[in-house]
Every structure is written in C-alpha cells, then in structure tokens.
Design an enzyme around this catalytic site. Structure first.
Site, PDB file in Angstrom:
ATOM      1  CG  ASP A   1      39.080  45.145  40.631  1.00  0.00           C
ATOM      2  OD1 ASP A   1      38.206  44.493  40.042  1.00  0.00           O
ATOM      3  OD2 ASP A   1      40.054  44.621  41.197  1.00  0.00           O
TER       4      ASP A   1
ATOM      5  CG  ASN B   1      33.915  36.968  36.443  1.00  0.00           C
ATOM      6  OD1 ASN B   1      34.284  37.970  35.822  1.00  0.00           O
ATOM      7  ND2 ASN B   1      34.602  35.855  36.463  1.00  0.00           N
TER       8      ASN B   1
ATOM      9  N   GLY C   1      37.579  41.591  47.016  1.00  0.00           N
ATOM     10  CA  GLY C   1      37.036  42.733  46.298  1.00  0.00           C
ATOM     11  C   GLY C   1      36.427  43.819  47.153  1.00  0.00           C
TER      12      GLY C   1
END
Lengths: 427, 317
Positions: A309, A98, A328
C-alpha cells in the site's frame, strides 16, 4: 551470456520448491533450469555467482502501489520508485490510477505506460479507474483500456458508493473479463474519519472510521458478485468481521480474492501514539484483535495477497495537523523485510509469506512473474533471512520519506535483486 | 505578598500545558491553589502585578472565541506581560501558510508563551514540538481544553467546598466537546463520580473506559447530581444529522425547570459558553442566581489562566 546463481536455498511456493541448489539464467534473461543439478560441476564454462547459502525467491509483486506520475512527481517518480522497489526485492508493481489526471482513459494510460517504459526499471502493471475521474458514476472503457495494457480496474482510494453503478460494473466487467478491484470502505460511513473508531479516537478527539464501513461494502459487493461471477479482488482488509463475511461467501463457492496491507498486519491503532501522521492510513490501523485475525486469515487462505500500500506523501502533506494530513505511508522497499517479521515472530510460515508476495498476486493479476518456472523472466530476490537492520529515514530511497516504521528494527534484508536476469540491485 | 511565594514542595514538570491528561493530581491541586490567590487579587481595585514583566505572550486563535481569548489577554496583562493577539482571519494563514510555518515565524519573534486555539485535535501538541517557548492549549479540536477544566474544577471547589465524592453530570454534545473530555479527566482524577448524558449519536465510542457512567436519559443521568454541566451543540463540527431537530433535542436533552428536579435540590448549573438559550438550556434557568454559576466560571477563568501563565513562566526561567 548465460549465468548461474549457485549455492542458495531456493523457495518457490508456486512449484512447491524449498531446496538447496542453483538457478540457471539463459542469454535472454529467462530461467532455464533450477534446482540441485545447477551446481559448479555441471556448469562448465558458464559464469557463476555464489550466493553463499542465502535464499533466492521469485521477485516480489507489490499489488498496491501509488506512483507519482503523472501529476505528483514531487512525491515519487518512476526512477525513485524503481530504486526503492528493487532494493526491497520488488520487481513488479501493480500501480493505482489515482494520479493527476486520473488514469481513466486510453490516452492518459498510454502516456503513463510510455513514461514507465522510459524511466522505470521496475516492471509496471497499471490499473485504470472503474469510473471516470473516480467520481463513482460513469464506468470507464474497460475493453479499450484492457487492450492498451490496464490489468485491472479500481477507483483506488474510495469505493463505488452507488449500488446501481456497482451492479453495472460487475455486469459489464464480465463481458471484458475485467478484474474489478474494490477499496472496501463505505464513503459515507467513513466520511471525515481519521482513525479506527474506539477509545483511542475518543481520547485523541479524532473522528473515527467504524469497521462497519468495511463490512457493509464487502457484504454488498459479494452479494452482487454472486449474480455475475466476475473477476473480483478486495484490495485491503482491516477488520476481523470482514473475514467472517469472506469465509461465509467462500463456503458458498463464490470465487474472489482478497488483499491486506502489510501495515494492517504489523501495526495496530496504538502505534498512532501522539498524533503520528505517518500512521494515518487508509484503511485505518485497527485493534490488536483485528491484526491477529488478519494473520489468521492468511493462514486460512481467506487473505491471498500482502501489499505494501505504498503511498508516498511529501512533508507538506504530513507535517501538518492530523486532521489535515494525507493518508498513507511509503513502504515498497520495506514490504518484504516487514513481512519477514511475521516469520521471525512465528506468526506465519516463511513459505506462506512468500506465496502472498509472489505466486498469489501473479495469479490474481494474471502477471507472468512471481515464480521460478522455466521460461519465466529471471526476476529474483536474494535474501539474507537473518540480517538485522534499522529503518532509517535517511536511507529511504523513495522520494517521500513517510514510512510507518521509522526506526523499527527488522530482521531479514534483500542483498541482491535480479530483473530479467540482470543484477539491478546489490547491497 | 503571599502570591509571589511559590510552593516549592510541588514540582510542575512541564514546559507546556497541552492537556489535563498530562498532569498528575498534585500538579492539578498546585494550579488550583495558586489560582486562589489570583481570585482575591482580581477582586481588588488594583490588579496589576509585574511577575511577567518583560515577557511576551502571543494568543494565536484559529477559531472564534470571546471569553477564552479575552480571559487569556487579561490574565497576561494583569501579570505584566506584553500580550499580542494574532488575528488569524487577516493573516497569511488564510493564504495557505501552514501551522508549522506560522509557528516558525512567531518563534523567530522570541515569544515566551504561545496560547493556541485550533480546530484540529493535536494542533497544540504539534506546535509545541516546533517552538522554543511554552505553549498553552486554549482548545484543540475535540481533544482538550485544559484551562476550561481547571476553571471548572476551581468553580466547583469554591461553591461546594470539595470535588471528591460529588456527582457531576455533563450533558449534551459530548462527541464534539473538548471541554467534556478535559473535565472528565480532571474530575475523575479529583475523585468525583462523573456521568455523561447525551443522545447516543453524540456519545463518543468507549467513553466508559475514561471512567465515567454514560446515560442517554436525562432523568437517570441527573439523579442525585450535585453539579450539572451543560454543553453547547457544536454544529460547526458536525457533518450530517446527529439529532432530528432542535425542538426534539430541547424536549429530551435540554435542562429546564422540569428536568433539574431530577438532580439534588442544591444542584448547581454550569456551562462553558457560549450558550444557546432555548437549545440546551432554558433561558430563565441559565440566569437563575440560585442555580447558575456560569458567571462565576468566567471569573475563575481569569484567575486560573493567571496561575497557569505564572507557573509555566517560573518553570522556564
């Protein structure tokens, strides 16, 4: 020149080793020997480093890392990412596609790998997207991308919504032996959602993301997978019921693997408090009951991998209202230390935690790392298991400082990191 | 003047008014008591005081508003403050300036009070962390609208003489309503039995844990009600289909002369406005002077906001 690390407790889950001894590294940075026989008496003229009874583990593989390059260099670049990772004992990172542009074709992948070679000390294992521009419709060139270095495929922050497309992905992916990684959250059920749906969402006036968004996706994927038996990994789990679904399919002998973000293992929705945007995460933090069941899932081998993550976001993306803030948290440098909290609070055995950070991701992503096997690159993290420290914003090495655990007291810290036998971090 | 004597017994320990959740019962009663005097004042021909003389009040509205904005503007002016309305539609906010940037800019102009309405929940809290002056939340997303709840409590008290023991039913789009949430907090704290009625698609999760009874049927929900509070369908906050049609919604969830019979004979109707006549409420019923106290709500609104401005300013000077 050969070098030996001596006087350490070696923990290598893959080889079922937990013993005092040393590690001998050959001239080329590979592991030559490990164990009791690597000691001062047997080494002669070889240079030795006394680790003073600290723990030596294989360098960590972080299997869910968002990099800023290309396109978001202001959030993170390979240099800052490497510094952050190595300071936390992470020597390999599986990176998400991404970026901007999305890594969905060979030339972007080539460019990204080239940048990584030039700028990154950390070992980068890139994923490419499952569909073009992650729009969920046209599948990418799995075969060509794999030849050029993509170790797996995922759309990263969203799932494949169309059942027909997912069916084709499993079907075609099988030809190329492609590793298919799903972010398991139904795009429609989670649309505009911000946090776990429930009392806290109601009280804060924020749109909820129901856990059913995860269950439905997992249930569907496993049903399709059952027809094709492709390589399949569920990137992030957040809810208790998902584990029941996984358990049921595993009992039917279906082969797949699963991961969890350390955030979902360590925090719950209550930590969001008064609109703390650094805790706006995807998947969302859910209830304490969900958190505890994810830990149980690790114990019962239903969850294989713990990942950071790591999603660096700059101030402009976080110092705004909760609705508008990006999802995030950065976390590659605190992955191991935060995981160790689960050991110190007796949630999980130490070996199990290290296994989920080394052996398991190496196996799933097919990476030659994550163990201290003879002939493997000497990627090693040296750990002071009890060392207390506090996560301070000003000490964060990532370019973005959006940690989910600011000011948290942790116990256990990496004091040295070796990469290909070279000392690349020392506290 | 009685107005100027503040009751020192109750301390109002807040710099900002961000939500009913932050207040205690004595603090709520203190605001309501203070408001009472302003109701009287507002009915006189000379309404101007100088309690806030020299103070600057900025109304920063990111969402359209008629009654709340004008109510805050009047409240400030009647207390003698210099009031400025920020026209967000024409400002640099539309050019990509963030809420924080706007806050810092306004802060540099040294206002004493900022009244903010924003489409995002928590926006007032965020703003309050970044400015030196007092912040009043005039509605943030789906979270809170404290002055609306205060004026509603005030209206109920003036009409029914009390709040404790009353059955108050809030009907309609509870999911997207900050008014419902603030009213749930204030009315449960003041001892009412609070009920909510909505189709289950517009009912927030775990709402019962806020101390209310939830119904999906108007007849059951309205039974024995003293007060019926109708809410607007907030289509602007909806993504996707929550009810099949206005027609169907009207049939099952709108308040009309047929459904009001389920409530007590002297039950009164409230609505925070703006109303969608023919969607959530029968047009004639909304204007029925024996039933509807919607206009009184507006009157109380000015008084309550005057009280809030006064109390916060007293606190911070």
């Amino acid at each position: 020149m050969k070098e030996a690390l001596i006087n350490c407790r070696i923990i290598d889950p893959k080889n079922n080793i937990d013993e005092q001894g040393g590690i001998l590294i050959n001239e080329n940075g590979f592991i030559e020997e490990i164990g009791k026989k690597v000691n001062k008496e047997n080494l002669g003229q070889i240079k030795t480093t006394d680790l003073k009874n600290k723990i030596a583990i294989p360098g960590i593989i972080d299997s869910r890392v968002f990099v800023g390059e290309p396109g978001y260099e202001y959030k993170e670049n390979f240099r800052t990412l490497s510094e952050a990772a190595l300071s936390g004992g992470v020597t390999s990172a599986v990176t998400m596609p991404n970026t901007n542009p999305i890594i969905d074709n060979v030339s972007t992948l080539d460019f990204m790998i080239g940048r990584a070679k030039e700028k990154s000390t950390l070992k980068i294992y890139p994923l490419a997207s499952l569909t073009r521009n992650t729009d969920g419709s046209d599948i990418t060139e799995f075969g060509l991308l794999k030849m050029r270095g993509a170790i797996g495929f995922t759309d990263g922050t969203k799932s494949i919504e169309n059942n027909n497309v997912m069916d084709k992905i499993f079907n075609y992916g099988k030809n190329q032996d492609a590793l298919i990684i799903q972010f398991p959250q139904d795009n429609q059920l989670s649309k505009n959602g911000l946090i776990n749906s429930g009392l806290i969402a109601t009280r804060l006036g924020l749109k909820g993301i129901p856990a059913s968004a995860e269950h439905i996706l997992i249930e569907r994927d496993l049903r399709l997978l059952n027809q094709y038996q492709s390589r399949y990994h569920i990137a992030t789990l957040s809810s208790k019921e998902s584990l029941n679904i996984i358990k049921e399919w595993k009992s039917k002998n279906l082969k797949f693997s699963t991961g969890v973000s350390i955030n979902n293992l360590s925090l719950n929705e209550n930590d969001i408090g008064d609109f703390r945007t650094f805790l706006k995460l995807s998947p969302p933090l859910r209830t304490e009951d969900d958190r505890l069941s994810l830990i149980e899932g690790i114990k019962n081998n239903l969850v294989d991998v713990i990942a950071s993550d790591h999603k660096p976001e700059d101030e402009e993306s976080k110092r705004i209202t909760f609705d508008q803030a990006a999802f995030g948290a950065c976390g590659i440098e605190t992955l191991l230390s935060l995981s160790l909290e689960l050991y110190h609070n007796k949630s999980l055995p130490l070996k199990k935690i290290i296994q989920c950070l080394t052996e398991n991701p190496a196996k799933i992503f097919n990476i030659k790392a994550g163990s201290l096997d003879k002939g493997y690159p000497a990627d090693i993290a040296v750990l002071d298991l009890d060392k207390p420290w506090v996560v301070k914003k000003e000490n964060i090495k990532s370019k973005s400082k959006n940690t989910s655990i600011e000011n948290k007291k942790l116990q256990g810290k990496v004091t040295r990191t070796y990469l290909n036998g070279k000392l690349v971090f020392e506290e | 003047m009685a107005l100027l004597k503040s009751k020192q017994a109750v301390k109002f320990n807040h710099k900002h008014l961000l939500g009913i959740q932050d207040l205690s019962i004595p603090e709520i009663n203190y605001i309501l008591d203070e408001s009472l005097a302003f109701v009287e004042l507002n009915r006189k021909s000379s309404k101007k005081l100088d309690i806030l003389k020299g103070k600057t009040q900025i109304n920063l509205f990111f969402e359209n508003s008629t009654r709340t904005l004008s109510s805050f503007e009047l409240a400030g002016k009647r207390l003698g403050a210099d009031v400025m309305n920020m026209n967000v539609l024409n400002s640099s906010i539309k050019k990509g300036e963030t809420l924080i940037d706007t806050a810092m800019t306004l802060n540099a102009m040294h206002p004493d009070i900022l009244v903010i309405r924003h489409q995002d929940s928590g926006a007032a809290n965020l703003l309050s962390q970044k400015v030196n002056c007092s912040v009043i939340n005039a509605g943030d997303g789906k979270r809170e609208h404290p002055t609306q709840a205060l004026l509603d409590a005030m209206t109920i008290k003036s009409k029914k003489g009390k709040i404790e023991g009353l059955v108050i039913t809030i009907c309609g789009d509870i999911m997207h309503s900050r008014v419902a949430r603030s009213n749930i907090y204030i009315l449960t704290m003041l001892g009412a039995e609070v009920r909510v009625v909505a189709p289950s698609t517009l009912m927030p999760k775990n709402i019962e844990q806020l101390g209310v009874k939830a119904y999906t049927d108007m007849e059951q929900g309205l039974k024995n009600s003293d007060i019926i509070m109708m809410l607007r369908m907030q289509t602007e906050r909806m993504d996707g289909s929550y009810v099949p049609s206005t027609r169907e919604y009207y049939e099952f969830f709108a308040l009309d002369y047929k459904k009001i019979k389920f409530a007590k004979d002297d039950a009164l109707i409230m609505h925070p406005g703006p109303m969608n006549r023919g969607v959530e409420i029968d047009a004639n019923l909304a204007d029925d002077i024996n039933r509807s106290i919607i206009i009184q709500q507006v009157e109380m609104g000015v008084a309550v906001r005057m009280a809030c401005l006064k109390i916060l300013m007293e606190n911070n000077s």
